[in-house]
Design a protein around this motif. Structure first.
Motif: not given
Length: 246
Positions: A37-38, A35, A6-9, A222-225
């Motif tokens: 789900k940010d 974007e 997993r990678k988070v920005e 961004r892209k966090a669980n």
């Protein structure tokens, strides 16, 4: 074999410097950067400025209680008066600090009253959850995108040095993530795991925001669980009868 799972920005946004009281639509300013789900994390200083929560020292009427307490803690009487006015209860007093429970229910230093990065004395937003909700709805209106919004501040913690970012206002995500009933890596059922996910996100954002002259009051994660849902910052406040530190 090791692989990236997993990678988070974490993206910091620089905004103009506001003095306080300006009519600014935060959602309009950042709409081109978000974007679906940010998580949008906003420093409470920015919210307080735009909501007019800045006091001029000369306009503060200092009480006898504030004068006496100012001598004890080594703070300006006007600052102490602002602290007292924002407090529901004084918890502890020491050299250069007053631990209070604020009207919101936060237990923190100096009722969240601060003079950093403002001209005057800054108070916490009156209702951080409401502020987060308003901005989230406005982003949805302008972009059609579902995001989470966190209003963050920096608090100290019992038995630990230094401050960390915490969520004082939340909208669009769960602030407290109850993971009881889920399985660990070995298939055992989790019995008591509650994650202060909004605080974790606020701390993540705080690394980019900084505490001095970085000039980054808004961070996009961004892209966090993250569990989206009807959460509020007040969900993270521990009831007084459960507070073992008081």
């Amino acid at each position: 074999m090791v692989r990236i799972k997993r990678k988070v920005e974490v993206i910091g946004l620089e905004l103009p410097i506001f003095k306080g009281g300006e009519e600014v639509d935060i959602a309009e300013l950042i709409k081109d950067f978000v974007e679906d789900k940010d998580i949008v994390v906003i420093a409470e200083t920015l919210i307080s400025k735009l909501e007019g929560r800045i006091l001029k020292k000369e306009e503060i009427k200092v009480s006898k209680e504030a004068l006496e307490l100012a001598k004890k803690v080594g703070k300006e009487p006007e600052v102490v008066q602002a602290i007292l006015d924002e407090a529901k209860e004084i918890v502890r007093v020491g050299k250069n600090f007053i631990i209070t429970e604020t009207k919101h229910g936060f237990v923190c230093a100096n009722s969240g009253v601060d003079e950093s990065n403002v001209i005057g004395i800054k108070l916490l937003p009156e209702d951080p959850d409401r502020s987060a909700e308003r901005i989230r709805r406005r982003i949805k209106e302008l972009t059609g995108k579902d995001v989470g919004v966190i209003i963050s501040d920096s608090f100290g913690r019992p038995f630990r040095k230094g401050s960390v970012g915490v969520a004082i206002g939340v909208s669009g995500i769960l602030a407290l993530w109850d993971r009881k009933g889920e399985k660990d890596l070995f298939g055992r059922e989790l019995k008591s795991t509650e994650v202060a996910i909004a605080d974790e996100l606020a701390s993540m954002a705080n690394v980019v925001m900084g505490e001095a002259n970085e000039g980054i009051p808004i961070v996009i994660i961004r892209k966090a669980n993250v569990p989206f849902g009807e959460g509020r910052g007040r969900d993270l406040i521990r009831e007084k009868e459960e507070d073992v530190f008081r």
